[in-house]
Design a protein around this motif. Structure first.
Motif, PDB file in Angstrom:
ATOM      1  N   GLU A 275       0.823  -1.209   0.000  1.00  0.00           N
ATOM      2  CA  GLU A 275       0.000   0.000   0.000  1.00  0.00           C
ATOM      3  C   GLU A 275       0.856   1.258   0.000  1.00  0.00           C
ATOM      4  OE1 GLU A 275      -0.016  -1.568   4.337  1.00  0.00           O
ATOM      5  OE2 GLU A 275      -0.013  -2.376   2.294  1.00  0.00           O
ATOM      6  N   TRP A 276       2.042   1.196   0.603  1.00  0.00           N
ATOM      7  CA  TRP A 276       2.936   2.351   0.582  1.00  0.00           C
ATOM      8  C   TRP A 276       3.672   2.466  -0.750  1.00  0.00           C
ATOM      9  CZ3 TRP A 276       2.570   6.494   3.364  1.00  0.00           C
ATOM     10  CH2 TRP A 276       1.908   6.411   4.594  1.00  0.00           C
ATOM     11  N   GLN A 277       3.907   1.343  -1.413  1.00  0.00           N
ATOM     12  CA  GLN A 277       4.462   1.420  -2.768  1.00  0.00           C
ATOM     13  C   GLN A 277       3.505   2.180  -3.690  1.00  0.00           C
ATOM     14  OE1 GLN A 277       5.894  -2.433  -4.285  1.00  0.00           O
ATOM     15  NE2 GLN A 277       5.955  -3.150  -2.165  1.00  0.00           N
ATOM     16  N   LEU A 278       2.221   1.883  -3.561  1.00  0.00           N
ATOM     17  CA  LEU A 278       1.233   2.574  -4.387  1.00  0.00           C
ATOM     18  C   LEU A 278       1.224   4.075  -4.078  1.00  0.00           C
ATOM     19  CD1 LEU A 278      -1.786   0.084  -4.229  1.00  0.00           C
ATOM     20  CD2 LEU A 278      -0.037   0.283  -6.017  1.00  0.00           C
ATOM     21  N   LYS A 279       1.306   4.424  -2.803  1.00  0.00           N
ATOM     22  CA  LYS A 279       1.308   5.841  -2.419  1.00  0.00           C
ATOM     23  C   LYS A 279       2.564   6.550  -2.921  1.00  0.00           C
ATOM     24  CE  LYS A 279      -1.474   5.089   1.753  1.00  0.00           C
ATOM     25  NZ  LYS A 279      -1.502   5.085   3.236  1.00  0.00           N
ATOM     26  N   ILE A 280       3.692   5.874  -2.819  1.00  0.00           N
ATOM     27  CA  ILE A 280       4.944   6.464  -3.304  1.00  0.00           C
ATOM     28  C   ILE A 280       4.881   6.689  -4.806  1.00  0.00           C
ATOM     29  CG2 ILE A 280       7.398   5.978  -3.688  1.00  0.00           C
ATOM     30  CD1 ILE A 280       7.332   4.534  -0.905  1.00  0.00           C
ATOM     31  N   ASN A 281       4.413   5.680  -5.527  1.00  0.00           N
ATOM     32  CA  ASN A 281       4.378   5.790  -6.983  1.00  0.00           C
ATOM     33  C   ASN A 281       3.337   6.784  -7.478  1.00  0.00           C
ATOM     34  OD1 ASN A 281       6.530   4.120  -7.549  1.00  0.00           O
ATOM     35  ND2 ASN A 281       5.274   2.272  -7.731  1.00  0.00           N
ATOM     36  N   ALA A 282       2.388   7.140  -6.608  1.00  0.00           N
ATOM     37  CA  ALA A 282       1.389   8.156  -6.961  1.00  0.00           C
ATOM     38  C   ALA A 282       1.791   9.547  -6.499  1.00  0.00           C
ATOM     39  CB  ALA A 282       0.033   7.792  -6.360  1.00  0.00           C
ATOM     40  N   SER A 283       2.906   9.644  -5.784  1.00  0.00           N
ATOM     41  CA  SER A 283       3.308  10.937  -5.216  1.00  0.00           C
ATOM     42  C   SER A 283       4.093  11.755  -6.236  1.00  0.00           C
ATOM     43  CB  SER A 283       4.168  10.722  -3.971  1.00  0.00           C
ATOM     44  OG  SER A 283       5.488  10.337  -4.326  1.00  0.00           O
TER      45      SER A 283
END
Length: 362
Positions: A275-283
């Motif tokens: 879930e944090w990979q997704l947030k990082i890649n969307a940042s």
């Protein structure tokens, strides 16, 4: 052509590696596609993966139970954990082969209930190392765990020190690994493909500071508490650079994007939940080197002055090895991991002894 994701930029433009913080097939596949070169598991992660991907494992669970009619639910549980880890290692095998065995490993955690028993940890670690050629074994940084880390390293196990939140714990790990590697080398045994890592659970370090601030009524700017783990990690990294340890530092337990952004550029590993990979890649946070940027001295001074357990975690001599087991973050994490093992056994119990009060499906 789409621009590379922030995580892919991180691993292709800096020395920083990233791992997937899960053995989930779906999550690990995504991570490898964005440059991940390893993965980690623990009992809590395995429980979450099993909950989400039960359809992939329920037939195998029934088979294990049928093939071993005398096994307890604990034995079935650990067999399942081993097979889930080995499956994840298989997904990483191409990375391991591409990198000449220097990357592409899957970390499997020893039984957290062994945290006081060096011999039991070492025996399980040596067994786990045989499950796949690219296996890494997680050992807790307790008093017994530090001894086990040296011994397992001596026996050729690539270790991942876990349940670690402080500079003193990380230093104890690095020194134990050096002793183990030197013992191997003195006997002419190969150490060229050993890549030990030492985790600092930066998010759990933050969590403990927040618990203390609330419990003890400490008057501190709340935002400062989100910097505790980063400050500890950067202080350990500074010492690593000076001393040249052969163990790499690894940051775990993500709570905010700073736990990725502030560590970019270090020769370290970041193990990141899906879930944090997704947030990082969307940042839109720029991928630039920040590891060398010190945490604001005002923040460090406030944490250091007001929270004694931050001092214990930040200072190289803040704790003795004998004090590791009683450190608050250690106790909280061991309790969580041990509870997850019991919960996993509860899942297996439902296969072995289905509740007769509930009508079972046909």
């Amino acid at each position: 052509m789409a621009a590379p994701s922030p995580l892919l930029q991180t691993v292709t433009t800096t020395p920083t590696d990233y791992w997937n913080d899960s053995c989930s097939v779906e999550e690990l596949t995504y991570a490898i596609g964005h440059g991940a070169v390893g993965a980690t598991t623990n009992p809590t992660i395995v429980l979450n993966v099993l909950t989400k991907e039960m359809h992939l494992w329920e037939d195998r669970i029934r088979t294990i139970i049928a093939e071993h009619p005398t096994w307890s639910e604990a034995e079935v549980t650990w067999k399942l954990i081993e097979e889930m880890a080995a499956h994840g290692a298989g997904l990483l095998r191409p990375v391991w082969e591409r990198e000449g065995g220097l990357k592409g490993r899957l970390s499997i955690q020893t039984n957290p209930m062994f945290y006081r028993n060096c011999e039991a940890i070492v025996a399980q670690a040596r067994h786990f190392a045989t499950l796949a050629p690219n296996m890494q074994v997680k050992i807790p940084v307790t008093q017994a765990g530090v001894m086990a880390i040296e011994e397992a390293t001596y026996h050729g196990v690539n270790i991942n020190a876990t349940v670690s939140f402080s500079v003193p714990q990380a230093l104890a790990v690095a020194e134990a690994v050096e002793r183990g590697l030197n013992r191997r080398a003195a006997e002419g045994k190969d150490v060229s493909h050993m890549r030990p890592v030492c985790t600092i659970m930066i998010g759990r370090a933050d969590d403990w500071m927040k618990v203390l601030a609330a419990r003890d009524g400490i008057d501190i700017e709340p935002a400062y508490l989100d910097w505790a783990g980063i400050a500890i990690f950067k202080n350990a990294y500074r010492i690593w650079q000076a001393r040249g340890y052969r163990t790499r530092l690894l940051a775990a337990a993500y709570r905010h994007l700073g736990h990725w952004a502030e560590l970019i550029g270090g020769d370290v590993v970041l193990t990141i939940p899906y879930e944090w990979q997704l947030k990082i890649n969307a940042s839109d946070i720029p991928v630039v080197e920040r590891m060398q940027n010190p945490v604001d001295p005002k923040i460090v001074d406030a944490l250091y002055t007001k929270i004694p357990d931050f001092r214990r975690a930040y200072d190289p001599d803040g704790m003795t090895v004998a004090e590791f087991d009683g450190y608050g973050a250690t106790v909280r994490t061991l309790r969580t991991f041990i509870a997850a093992v019991h919960d996993l056994m509860g899942v297996i119990r439902e296969f072995m002894l289905p509740n007769p009060d509930v009508k079972q499906g046909l």
